[in-house]
Design a protein around this motif. Sequence first.
Motif, PDB file in Angstrom:
ATOM      1  N   HIS A  12     -24.254   4.680 -25.228  1.00 10.19           N
ATOM      2  CA  HIS A  12     -25.583   5.669 -24.853  1.00 10.19           C
ATOM      3  C   HIS A  12     -26.053   5.066 -23.652  1.00 10.19           C
ATOM      4  O   HIS A  12     -26.814   4.161 -23.792  1.00 10.19           O
ATOM      5  CB  HIS A  12     -26.254   5.656 -26.144  1.00 10.19           C
ATOM      6  CG  HIS A  12     -27.149   6.865 -25.894  1.00 10.19           C
ATOM      7  ND1 HIS A  12     -26.951   8.050 -26.001  1.00 10.19           N
ATOM      8  CD2 HIS A  12     -28.438   6.685 -25.536  1.00 10.19           C
ATOM      9  CE1 HIS A  12     -28.058   8.818 -25.756  1.00 10.19           C
ATOM     10  NE2 HIS A  12     -29.044   7.865 -25.370  1.00 10.19           N
ATOM     11  N   VAL A  13     -26.022   6.118 -22.720  1.00 12.06           N
ATOM     12  CA  VAL A  13     -26.808   5.526 -21.230  1.00 12.06           C
ATOM     13  C   VAL A  13     -27.890   6.343 -20.889  1.00 12.06           C
ATOM     14  O   VAL A  13     -27.651   7.734 -21.000  1.00 12.06           O
ATOM     15  CB  VAL A  13     -25.718   5.427 -20.212  1.00 12.06           C
ATOM     16  CG1 VAL A  13     -26.365   5.270 -18.926  1.00 12.06           C
ATOM     17  CG2 VAL A  13     -24.433   4.705 -20.496  1.00 12.06           C
ATOM     18  N   VAL A  14     -29.007   6.097 -20.805  1.00 12.24           N
ATOM     19  CA  VAL A  14     -30.127   6.803 -20.382  1.00 12.24           C
ATOM     20  C   VAL A  14     -30.461   6.520 -18.861  1.00 12.24           C
ATOM     21  O   VAL A  14     -30.681   5.288 -18.563  1.00 12.24           O
ATOM     22  CB  VAL A  14     -31.300   6.485 -21.066  1.00 12.24           C
ATOM     23  CG1 VAL A  14     -32.660   7.408 -20.630  1.00 12.24           C
ATOM     24  CG2 VAL A  14     -31.200   6.839 -22.609  1.00 12.24           C
ATOM     25  N   PHE A  15     -30.501   7.649 -18.097  1.00 10.02           N
ATOM     26  CA  PHE A  15     -30.422   7.416 -16.441  1.00 10.02           C
ATOM     27  C   PHE A  15     -31.724   7.142 -16.170  1.00 10.02           C
ATOM     28  O   PHE A  15     -32.867   7.767 -16.940  1.00 10.02           O
ATOM     29  CB  PHE A  15     -29.882   8.677 -15.847  1.00 10.02           C
ATOM     30  CG  PHE A  15     -28.436   8.881 -15.984  1.00 10.02           C
ATOM     31  CD1 PHE A  15     -27.395   8.239 -15.070  1.00 10.02           C
ATOM     32  CD2 PHE A  15     -27.901   9.624 -17.087  1.00 10.02           C
ATOM     33  CE1 PHE A  15     -26.302   8.561 -15.147  1.00 10.02           C
ATOM     34  CE2 PHE A  15     -26.534   9.553 -17.348  1.00 10.02           C
ATOM     35  CZ  PHE A  15     -25.444   9.092 -16.383  1.00 10.02           C
ATOM     36  N   ALA A  16     -32.296   6.595 -15.265  1.00 13.06           N
ATOM     37  CA  ALA A  16     -33.666   6.354 -14.674  1.00 13.06           C
ATOM     38  C   ALA A  16     -34.156   7.592 -14.188  1.00 13.06           C
ATOM     39  O   ALA A  16     -33.695   8.308 -13.510  1.00 13.06           O
ATOM     40  CB  ALA A  16     -33.411   5.218 -13.483  1.00 13.06           C
TER      41      ALA A  16
END
Length: 109
Positions: A12-16
Amino acid sequence: TVTDASGHLELHVVFAPSYYPAAVDEAQLTVRWYMNDDFKLHYREQHSDHTWECRWDRHPNPHNTRDHSHPPPTVPTPSEDASWPDDHRDVVALVLDEIEDRITALWSE
């Protein structure tokens, strides 16, 4: 993170936030890959008044071919039949290129 709240193994990647215009409150990519090379890559943007999302899938199902995509902005089912590369790295590169195109389009709006 590498697992979700239910204990499923996924990335799970949360973008900046600085990568997006102010109209996007949050953007994330969830990646699930299975031992048989099936997968689900789900990209989602949260805006103040709506959600924009799309998904790239490889799995057997009754509504489409094994390789298919659920197009933006609402990931409908049935989806669109597709053909993905065999190598998972190539699939991820393709998805990241499409996300980059989406971000470019957001800045052009």
